[in-house]
Write a protein that holds these residues in place. Structure first.
Motif, short mmCIF file in Angstrom:
data_model
loop_
_atom_site.label_atom_id
_atom_site.label_comp_id
_atom_site.label_asym_id
_atom_site.label_seq_id
_atom_site.Cartn_x
_atom_site.Cartn_y
_atom_site.Cartn_z
N ASP A 375 -9.92 18.51 -24.45
CA ASP A 375 -10.13 19.95 -24.60
C ASP A 375 -9.04 20.70 -24.97
O ASP A 375 -7.95 20.22 -24.86
N GLU A 377 -7.53 23.17 -23.60
CA GLU A 377 -6.80 23.47 -22.42
C GLU A 377 -5.95 22.32 -22.08
O GLU A 377 -4.70 22.52 -21.68
N ARG A 381 -1.74 22.04 -22.16
CA ARG A 381 -0.99 21.71 -21.11
C ARG A 381 0.12 20.60 -21.52
O ARG A 381 1.18 20.55 -21.15
#
Ligand SMILES: [Zn+2]
Length: 413
Positions: A375, A377, A381
């Motif tokens: 995804d 996110e 990261r």
């Protein structure tokens, strides 16, 4: 030959500023020596209204991301200042010798190690104060001015604060952040910001200047993320392509802690090997030259003293070479990290369904798989982990520690 600014890819605004400054500088010379300067004065396209000096100044900083062309811009501007026509025609002796690095009044400082020392800077400043032999400007180009030591920066600042009338300083640095250039030096310089050139502009110059096939040029320009020199290497050097392939294979190899640590070792060792190969030849040549110079002394009366001096010189040389090797290793590692960041950026833009072309077209399918699994996110990261690793190494964290931490985050997310 095209004019001296032709290779400054995708930097129209900067080029306009520099052309204007070069014309103003030529007007200064004409005002000072109405007859003596250059046969070209009549051919300068009518600039009767130019106020001598307006638009020109004696200290400049070229900023921009690596590969955006900071040193290309500085050298082109130097050529335009030395140009007999004041335009950077690319054909007169002033342009030609500056572009080939043989102009007597243009000095280029390229730091080989991690920093530019005060001794080097003082000598340079002193020579820069002399009258230009060609009757135009004394120019000092400092590449990587962010690698000046504090003492060297102070020596430079003094010269910039009280500039000899015909001396021009051209500094190159990633940014004008105080970490890169001291506030006091910055305040005395005009800044020419360069942007990351668009891939299409980089591809165009590879085709035109280097004769690279258009499809290869387009692929290399995208993969190099706007870094012109890197794009050319990728297009031409099979070893550079292999190293990139190895780096881009990292994400799919991260299957556990052990694999992540192995990947970290492999990345560090590859950077070391690449760096070693890049400096080995220069190291050997320098050592041979020094030994020849020292051996020439023979067995005369001064031999004992000469031997003591020799030991010191050899030590100095080794120190310089070690510093250069460290720099080369960091540069190699940084290139790998930039490639890796490109992959996670692709995963992120795919997860966001952003309408932008991928950096690495050849790993786009793998990035798409990552986008589905992580995804946006998770991709973000991971991208941040790579960028943090670069920043940590730049801040002198041991590369192995920084890379291991990054690999663990890339695996776990
Ligand atoms: Zn010229």
């Amino acid at each position: 030959m095209p004019d001296v600014f032709a290779d400054l890819v995708g930097q129209d605004e900067a080029v306009a500023t520099l052309r204007h400054a070069a014309a103003a500088a030529a007007a200064v010379l004409r005002a000072a020596h109405p007859v003596a300067v250059g046969s070209g004065q009549a051919e300068v396209e009518g600039q009767p209204g130019v106020d001598p000096g307006a638009g020109m100044t004696h200290a400049w900083i070229f900023t921009g991301p690596p590969g955006s062309g900071r040193s290309v811009a500085a050298r082109a501007f130097a050529a335009a200042l030395q140009c007999a026509y004041g335009t950077g025609c690319g054909e007169c002796p002033g342009c030609h010798t500056t572009m080939t690095g043989t102009h007597a009044d243009v000095r280029l400082v390229v730091p080989e190690g991690l920093s530019i020392g005060v001794g080097e800077m003082r000598a340079l400043v002193l020579r820069a104060a002399s009258t230009p032999s060609g009757g135009r400007w004394q120019i000092v180009i400092i590449e990587d001015a962010d690698r000046l030591t504090e003492a060297a920066g102070n020596a430079l600042l003094k010269a910039i604060e009280e500039p000899p009338p015909r001396t021009v300083f051209l500094l190159c640095a990633p940014s004008t952040h105080p970490d890169d250039v001291s506030v006091t030096i910055r305040s005395r310089c005009r800044v020419v910001p360069l942007r990351q050139p668009p891939a299409a502009a980089v591809a165009e110059v590879l085709v035109r200047r280097d004769g690279i096939a258009p499809d290869v040029a387009q692929w290399a320009a995208a993969a190099a993320q706007g870094h012109v020199g890197r794009a050319r290497r990728l297009a031409r050097d099979p070893e550079a392509r292999q190293r990139r392939d190895a780096v881009l294979a990292v994400p799919r190899r991260l299957t556990g802690v052990g694999a992540a640590l192995d990947a970290a070792s492999a990345l560090i060792e590859a950077a070391e090997a690449e760096a070693e190969a890049s400096v080995a030849e220069a190291d050997a040549a320098e050592r041979a030259a020094l030994q020849t110079a020292l051996g020439a002394g023979g067995t005369g009366r001064g031999a004992a003293g000469a031997m003591r001096g020799a030991a010191g010189q050899l030590k100095d040389l080794e120190k310089r070479q070690k510093s250069r090797a460290t720099r080369a290793q960091r540069d190699a590692l940084d290139r790998a990290l930039v490639d890796l960041a490109g992959f996670y950026r692709d995963a992120l833009t795919m997860a966001l369904r952003a309408p932008v072309a991928p950096v690495h077209t050849d790993t786009a399918a793998m990035a798409e798989a990552g986008a589905q699994k992580w995804d946006a996110e998770g991709a973000l990261r991971r991208l941040e982990a790579v960028l943090e690793c670069r920043a940590a190494i730049e801040a002198n964290v041991k590369p192995r520690i920084a890379v291991e931490a990054m690999m663990l985050t890339l695996w776990k997310g």
